[in-house]
Write a protein that holds these residues in place. Structure first.
Motif, short mmCIF file in Angstrom:
data_model
loop_
_atom_site.label_atom_id
_atom_site.label_comp_id
_atom_site.label_asym_id
_atom_site.label_seq_id
_atom_site.Cartn_x
_atom_site.Cartn_y
_atom_site.Cartn_z
N GLU A 192 8.73 -6.85 14.46
CA GLU A 192 10.15 -7.14 14.35
C GLU A 192 11.00 -6.35 15.34
N ASP A 193 10.38 -5.44 16.08
CA ASP A 193 11.09 -4.74 17.15
C ASP A 193 11.11 -5.56 18.44
N THR A 194 10.41 -6.67 18.45
CA THR A 194 10.38 -7.53 19.63
C THR A 194 11.77 -8.05 19.95
N ALA A 195 12.20 -7.81 21.19
CA ALA A 195 13.54 -8.21 21.60
C ALA A 195 13.74 -7.85 23.07
N VAL A 196 14.84 -8.30 23.62
CA VAL A 196 15.29 -7.78 24.91
C VAL A 196 16.18 -6.58 24.62
N TYR A 197 15.87 -5.47 25.25
CA TYR A 197 16.61 -4.24 25.05
C TYR A 197 17.56 -4.01 26.23
N TYR A 198 18.81 -3.73 25.89
CA TYR A 198 19.86 -3.55 26.90
C TYR A 198 20.40 -2.13 26.86
N CYS A 199 20.52 -1.55 28.00
CA CYS A 199 21.16 -0.25 28.14
C CYS A 199 22.68 -0.45 28.15
N ASN A 200 23.39 0.50 27.58
CA ASN A 200 24.84 0.42 27.47
C ASN A 200 25.44 1.77 27.82
N VAL A 201 26.48 1.75 28.63
CA VAL A 201 27.16 2.99 29.02
C VAL A 201 28.65 2.81 28.82
N VAL A 202 29.26 3.78 28.15
CA VAL A 202 30.71 3.77 27.93
C VAL A 202 31.32 4.89 28.75
N SER A 203 32.29 4.52 29.56
CA SER A 203 32.99 5.50 30.39
C SER A 203 34.48 5.18 30.34
N GLY A 204 35.20 5.93 29.52
CA GLY A 204 36.61 5.64 29.35
C GLY A 204 36.81 4.25 28.76
N TRP A 205 37.61 3.43 29.46
CA TRP A 205 37.85 2.07 28.98
C TRP A 205 36.76 1.09 29.40
N TYR A 206 35.81 1.55 30.15
CA TYR A 206 34.82 0.65 30.73
C TYR A 206 33.49 0.70 29.95
N ILE A 207 32.90 -0.48 29.83
CA ILE A 207 31.59 -0.61 29.21
C ILE A 207 30.67 -1.32 30.19
N TYR A 208 29.54 -0.72 30.45
CA TYR A 208 28.57 -1.27 31.40
C TYR A 208 27.29 -1.65 30.67
N TRP A 209 26.67 -2.71 31.16
CA TRP A 209 25.42 -3.19 30.55
C TRP A 209 24.32 -3.30 31.61
N GLY A 210 23.10 -2.98 31.19
CA GLY A 210 21.96 -3.21 32.04
C GLY A 210 21.53 -4.67 31.98
N GLN A 211 20.52 -4.99 32.77
CA GLN A 211 20.08 -6.38 32.86
C GLN A 211 19.15 -6.76 31.72
N GLY A 212 18.67 -5.78 31.00
CA GLY A 212 17.78 -6.03 29.87
C GLY A 212 16.31 -5.89 30.25
N THR A 213 15.54 -5.40 29.32
CA THR A 213 14.09 -5.28 29.51
C THR A 213 13.39 -5.78 28.26
N GLN A 214 12.36 -6.59 28.45
CA GLN A 214 11.69 -7.22 27.31
C GLN A 214 10.70 -6.25 26.67
N VAL A 215 10.77 -6.16 25.36
CA VAL A 215 9.78 -5.42 24.57
C VAL A 215 9.14 -6.41 23.61
N THR A 216 7.83 -6.53 23.69
CA THR A 216 7.11 -7.45 22.82
C THR A 216 6.03 -6.67 22.07
N VAL A 217 6.08 -6.77 20.74
CA VAL A 217 5.12 -6.07 19.89
C VAL A 217 4.26 -7.11 19.20
N SER A 218 2.98 -7.05 19.47
CA SER A 218 2.06 -8.02 18.87
C SER A 218 1.47 -7.47 17.58
N SER A 219 1.20 -8.38 16.65
CA SER A 219 0.66 -7.95 15.35
C SER A 219 -0.84 -7.90 15.36
#
Length: 115
Positions: free
Chosen positions: A88-115
């Motif tokens: 259930e942790d399988t998802a695209v993970y996005y980095c997030n940075v807050v700097s003052g009024w600005y919010i930045y996002w990464g492009q995302g990285t896939q995490v896949t956990v097989s059972s």
């Protein structure tokens, strides 16, 4: 130019570990907080973990005790150590940075956990 460069995603078996990294460009000054969000197919993006400039951390209940967020302020880099991974942790993970009024996002990285 502002950039967030993520790395560390991949495929892992349940119970395994992964470490995500996100390096923010030096042009981002005075970072207030850095964090990780994730989005699974058909679901909304949700907060996984965050860390403030003062070192205060916040975790989603579903990852407490399994994930650890940390940062290297000198390198403008945030890490997410993920242990005891579950399918259930399988998802695209996005980095997030807050700097003052600005919010930045990464492009995302896939995490896949097989059972």
């Amino acid at each position: 130019q502002v950039q967030l460069v993520e790395s560390g995603g991949g495929l892992v078996q349940a119970g395994g570990s992964l470490r995500l990294s996100c390096a923010a460009s030096e042009s981002i000054r005075r970072i207030n907080a850095m964090g990780w969000y994730r989005q699974a197919p058909g679901k909304q993006r949700e907060l996984v973990a965050a860390i403030t400039s003062g070192g205060t951390t916040n975790y989603a209940g579903s990852v407490k005790g399994r994930f650890t967020i940390s940062r290297d302020s000198a390198k403008n880099t945030v890490y997410l150590q993920m242990n005891s991974l579950k399918p259930e942790d399988t998802a695209v993970y996005y980095c997030n940075v807050v700097s003052g009024w600005y919010i930045y996002w990464g492009q995302g990285t896939q995490v896949t956990v097989s059972s």
